[in-house]
Design a protein around this motif. Structure first.
Motif, PDB file in Angstrom:
ATOM      1  N   LYS A  75       0.841  -1.208   0.000  1.00 41.53           N
ATOM      2  CA  LYS A  75       0.000   0.000   0.000  1.00 41.53           C
ATOM      3  C   LYS A  75       0.871   1.251   0.000  1.00 41.53           C
ATOM      4  O   LYS A  75       0.582   2.211  -0.715  1.00 41.53           O
ATOM      5  CB  LYS A  75      -0.915   0.018   1.233  1.00 41.53           C
ATOM      6  N   LYS A  77       3.999   1.609  -1.115  1.00 43.09           N
ATOM      7  CA  LYS A  77       4.696   1.796  -2.390  1.00 43.09           C
ATOM      8  C   LYS A  77       3.751   2.228  -3.505  1.00 43.09           C
ATOM      9  O   LYS A  77       4.158   2.921  -4.429  1.00 43.09           O
ATOM     10  CB  LYS A  77       5.450   0.527  -2.773  1.00 43.09           C
ATOM     11  N   CYS A  78       2.473   1.807  -3.428  1.00 42.98           N
ATOM     12  CA  CYS A  78       1.490   2.227  -4.426  1.00 42.98           C
ATOM     13  C   CYS A  78       0.892   3.588  -4.078  1.00 42.98           C
ATOM     14  O   CYS A  78       0.270   4.233  -4.917  1.00 42.98           O
ATOM     15  CB  CYS A  78       0.364   1.194  -4.544  1.00 42.98           C
ATOM     16  N   HIS A  95      -3.585  -1.423  -9.766  1.00 41.44           N
ATOM     17  CA  HIS A  95      -2.127  -1.389  -9.599  1.00 41.44           C
ATOM     18  C   HIS A  95      -1.521  -2.754  -9.908  1.00 41.44           C
ATOM     19  O   HIS A  95      -0.499  -3.123  -9.344  1.00 41.44           O
ATOM     20  CB  HIS A  95      -1.770  -0.970  -8.171  1.00 41.44           C
ATOM     21  N   LYS A  98       2.269  -2.784 -11.144  1.00 43.39           N
ATOM     22  CA  LYS A  98       3.180  -2.396 -10.071  1.00 43.39           C
ATOM     23  C   LYS A  98       3.261  -3.493  -9.001  1.00 43.39           C
ATOM     24  O   LYS A  98       4.352  -3.833  -8.534  1.00 43.39           O
ATOM     25  CB  LYS A  98       2.674  -1.085  -9.443  1.00 43.39           C
ATOM     26  N   LEU A  99       2.119  -4.053  -8.621  1.00 42.51           N
ATOM     27  CA  LEU A  99       2.087  -5.105  -7.614  1.00 42.51           C
ATOM     28  C   LEU A  99       2.813  -6.356  -8.105  1.00 42.51           C
ATOM     29  O   LEU A  99       3.565  -6.988  -7.345  1.00 42.51           O
ATOM     30  CB  LEU A  99       0.647  -5.455  -7.242  1.00 42.51           C
TER      31      LEU A  99
END
Length: 115
Positions: A75, A77-78, A95, A98-99
């Motif tokens: 959470k 980092k996003c 996301h 990215k995840l």
């Protein structure tokens, strides 16, 4: 008003049973986590009430504390919110890319699933 301290051994003082395993040790063995490379994670994109999107990561085999910590890091980092529910990590928004990248860097095999 004084608070009672919680007993870690469940109040057990002594047992004559040579095969007895205290409940805390059974619980710990039951929730032992698999190595990241041995888990099969899937990332889904779900639509919830009001048309909002969430990225849902499923397939974890780890204790709740470890999942909470991983969710907190994802959470952060996003830059969005989310939570852990029913063994899944929910991240607000789409996301998936990215995840997937972040989880692969941690050694998890990840696949995108769903539509």
């Amino acid at each position: 008003m004084m608070k009672k301290k919680k007993s870690r051994d469940g109040g057990l003082v002594y047992s004559t049973n040579p095969d007895f395993v205290p409940s805390g040790e059974e619980e710990q063995a039951e929730y032992s986590s698999a190595l990241p490379s041995q888990q099969s994670l899937r990332i889904y994109l779900d639509r919830i009430g009001g048309g909002k999107l969430i990225s849902r990561i499923t397939g974890f085999q780890m204790p709740d504390e470890a999942m909470d910590e991983l969710a907190r890091e994802l959470k952060q980092k996003c830059g969005v919110g989310g939570n852990v529910k029913n063994g899944d990590i929910l991240i607000q928004g789409d996301h998936r890319e990215k995840l997937e990248k972040m989880l692969r860097e941690k050694g998890f095999p990840v696949k995108k699933a769903g539509g």
